[in-house]
Motif scaffolding. Structure first.
Motif, mmCIF file in Angstrom:
data_model
loop_
_atom_site.group_PDB
_atom_site.id
_atom_site.type_symbol
_atom_site.label_atom_id
_atom_site.label_comp_id
_atom_site.label_asym_id
_atom_site.label_seq_id
_atom_site.Cartn_x
_atom_site.Cartn_y
_atom_site.Cartn_z
ATOM 1 N N GLU A 171 0.827 -1.204 0.000
ATOM 2 C CA GLU A 171 0.000 0.000 0.000
ATOM 3 C C GLU A 171 0.860 1.251 0.000
ATOM 4 O O GLU A 171 0.498 2.268 -0.628
ATOM 5 C CB GLU A 171 -0.947 -0.020 1.202
ATOM 6 N N ASP A 172 1.986 1.224 0.693
ATOM 7 C CA ASP A 172 2.899 2.375 0.659
ATOM 8 C C ASP A 172 3.442 2.622 -0.745
ATOM 9 O O ASP A 172 3.802 3.755 -1.097
ATOM 10 C CB ASP A 172 4.070 2.154 1.629
ATOM 11 N N HIS A 223 1.616 2.234 -3.324
ATOM 12 C CA HIS A 223 0.419 2.582 -4.093
ATOM 13 C C HIS A 223 -0.037 1.440 -4.997
ATOM 14 O O HIS A 223 -0.518 1.661 -6.110
ATOM 15 C CB HIS A 223 0.636 3.858 -4.909
ATOM 16 N N HIS A 224 0.112 0.222 -4.522
ATOM 17 C CA HIS A 224 -0.405 -0.943 -5.227
ATOM 18 C C HIS A 224 -1.732 -1.350 -4.598
ATOM 19 O O HIS A 224 -1.875 -1.331 -3.366
ATOM 20 C CB HIS A 224 0.568 -2.123 -5.134
ATOM 21 N N ARG A 225 -2.669 -1.728 -5.438
ATOM 22 C CA ARG A 225 -3.915 -2.286 -4.911
ATOM 23 C C ARG A 225 -3.653 -3.730 -4.529
ATOM 24 O O ARG A 225 -3.153 -4.516 -5.325
ATOM 25 C CB ARG A 225 -5.044 -2.191 -5.945
ATOM 26 N N PRO A 272 -4.727 2.335 -9.015
ATOM 27 C CA PRO A 272 -4.008 2.456 -7.741
ATOM 28 C C PRO A 272 -4.901 3.073 -6.678
ATOM 29 O O PRO A 272 -5.778 3.891 -6.971
ATOM 30 C CB PRO A 272 -2.834 3.379 -8.096
ATOM 31 N N PRO A 273 -4.723 2.694 -5.418
ATOM 32 C CA PRO A 273 -5.550 3.265 -4.347
ATOM 33 C C PRO A 273 -5.322 4.759 -4.220
ATOM 34 O O PRO A 273 -4.197 5.239 -4.338
ATOM 35 C CB PRO A 273 -5.080 2.502 -3.099
ATOM 36 N N LYS A 274 -6.402 5.493 -3.981
ATOM 37 C CA LYS A 274 -6.323 6.945 -3.881
ATOM 38 C C LYS A 274 -6.373 7.421 -2.433
ATOM 39 O O LYS A 274 -6.692 8.564 -2.157
ATOM 40 C CB LYS A 274 -7.474 7.576 -4.676
ATOM 41 N N LYS A 290 -4.487 7.506 1.606
ATOM 42 C CA LYS A 290 -3.261 7.349 2.375
ATOM 43 C C LYS A 290 -3.517 6.253 3.396
ATOM 44 O O LYS A 290 -4.338 6.402 4.292
ATOM 45 C CB LYS A 290 -2.888 8.654 3.069
#
Length: 507
Positions: A82-83, A85-87, A234-236, A238
């Motif tokens: 997640e850091d 920015h991968h789903r 990618p997750p939007k 934080k």
């Protein structure tokens, strides 16, 4: 009062003759694609088992319930991805895939890390396209989830048209065709028998498969029926630190039952636990949302409207993720029957056209024969090549997944080019023989390749999956070898009529 046609006019074509034209031409055009769809669909029934075969480092794992240590190790990997920015999502252990997997998308490439569900230790498994490659080809032709799915749907509609017209053509003889097969009769009778026998015996499955397959993705044709899907990009958000996952899994088990959890997804506000597709015949996507920070249950999400339940049932019926091994073997055999039905149909189509075109050979006829060779035998050769490539490539090679995927299409293209090069009345029989020889060699020798590349991990492994894959490959290889023997015998016998593959094997 009965009327007669005017003098000199031709009688109107009968329904049966109209259906014959429809059956032949739509069956041939769609069949060039459907033989590949049926072949990969039969393999996709055991996609998880094929992935296990293609990861021979997999140890025997007895415990399927993920322990706190494994969930903690998975949490750290999830936070890392997640850091970046991968789903990311986490697959929970099951009887078919007994490891805990953390999977993420990296530029459209699926990558995963496997953990022992009891200890949390990382299991060093090689990257592989796995059985998912055959599954994706089956419903997208590897051409994308929009265009590829629409193309497969169009071909599926063509399959239903072909089946319907075939039933009308053979309606009077459906029951006798259940028990009639004359392999030594004069051509094309053996091909007609094999074609009709495969179709009639498995007719319910052959209608069910395209019908449910088209309805599953009906929103591609009718966008108004589309349901909301999670963002694939990618997750939007934080990412906040994950709560302890062990209490969340325990609570989900209390709701859905033991061994009924499928996977977990993570968003900026929630951790979602989804019910396993194998827990019942419907693919429900029921899930429980938990607070991302506190881990407290927020809501249970179910779709229970009549439309949703019908769609869920059709999806489950088509994909058979609920099915025990015996039922999945029946799906496999039915898929192979669909392959045989279209393979023999293509041969009969070409046999009829070759006889009428014998006096005036054409480039179109040669190309049609060559494409048929490269599809009917070329696609199985390409699928077998993927398994060989999986074991021959170095386990640590970083581009293994891309090479395995490319192998399917590169080998298939080579077989198609080879078939077209052998197209024509004089050479087509040799083209069939050469590809049958290659297919037989790849399949019969696959068990030896398995043992030679897996012996260091065999102690303590569950051998069921490996024995099943090797035995099935050997059986199919022996069938291909028998086909080769028949072709060689025909090639060495004096020709009695214009030689084609169809006439050769049937005689």
């Amino acid at each position: 009062m009965k009327t007669t046609p005017p003098c000199g006019s031709l009688p109107a074509p009968s329904l049966r003759s109209r259906m014959g034209w429809l059956h032949a031409w739509i069956g041939f055009v769609a069949g060039l694609i459907l033989v590949g769809i049926f072949a990969t669909g039969a393999l996709a029934v055991f996609d998880t088992e094929l992935t296990r075969w293609m990861q021979p480092e997999m140890p025997h794992i007895a415990t399927l319930t993920p322990g706190p240590a494994a969930l903690e190790a998975a949490s750290r990997e999830i936070a890392t991805q997640e850091d970046l920015h991968h789903r990311v999502f986490m697959s929970l252990p099951s009887s078919r895939d007994p490891v805990l997997r953390v999977t993420h998308m990296d530029h459209d490439v699926v990558q995963s890390t496997a953990y022992d569900p009891e200890t949390g230790a990382v299991i060093p498994l090689r990257d592989t396209a796995g059985g998912l490659l055959f599954f994706n080809f089956h419903y997208t032709l590897h051409m994308g989830r929009l265009f590829g799915v629409i193309l497969v749907q169009v071909v599926g509609i063509g399959l239903m048209v072909t089946l319907g017209s075939g039933v009308i053509i053979h309606l009077k003889s459906l029951l006798p065709n259940l028990v009639v097969f004359r392999p030594r009769a004069t051509s094309p009778r053996p091909w007609v028998d094999a074609h009709v026998l495969a179709a009639v015996l498995f007719l319910p499955f052959l209608f069910m498969a395209p019908y449910t397959g088209v309805l599953i993705h009906a929103n591609r044709f009718f966008p108004a029926t589309a349901t909301e899907r999670p963002d694939r990009g990618p997750p939007k958000f934080k990412p906040a630190p994950l709560p302890p996952l062990a209490p969340i899994v325990a609570d989900a088990v209390s709701e859905f039952g033991e061994n009924s959890l499928g996977f977990m997804q993570f968003s900026g506000k929630a951790v979602s636990v989804y019910r396993a597709d194998s827990s019942e015949i419907r693919i429900t996507r029921d899930h429980i949302d938990y607070d991302r920070v506190t881990g407290e249950r927020m809501k249970l999400v179910r779709k229970s409207s009549p439309v949703s339940r019908t769609s869920q049932f059709l999806s489950g019926l088509h994909m058979a993720r609920w099915a025990p091994a015996t039922v999945r073997w029946l799906y496999f055999v039915s898929g192979m029957a669909g392959y045989v039905m279209f393979a023999t149909g293509l041969v009969m189509f070409l046999l009829k056209r070759r006889r009428t075109a014998a006096a005036r050979p054409s480039l179109a006829m040669n190309l049609a024969e060559g494409l048929t060779v490269g599809t009917v035998l070329g696609m199985p050769v390409a699928c077998a090549s993927v398994l060989w490539m999986n074991r021959l490539l170095p386990a640590s090679l970083s581009s293994r997944l891309e090479i395995e995927t490319s192998a399917l299409f590169v080998v298939w293209a080579i077989m198609a080019i080879h078939g077209m090069g052998r197209g024509g009345e004089k050479h087509i029989l040799r083209g069939w023989m050469e590809q049958a020889t290659l297919l037989a060699a790849l399949l019969i020798l696959l068990p030896l390749l398995d043992i030679a590349t897996r012996w260091q991990w065999m102690n303590g492994q569950d051998q069921t999956v490996y024995l099943a894959v090797d035995a099935t490959a050997c059986l199919l290889g022996l069938m291909a070898f028998h086909l080769r023997r028949v072709l060689v015998r025909k090639m060495t016998s004096p020709p009695a009529s214009p030689t084609t593959f169809s006439a050769g094997v049937a005689s």
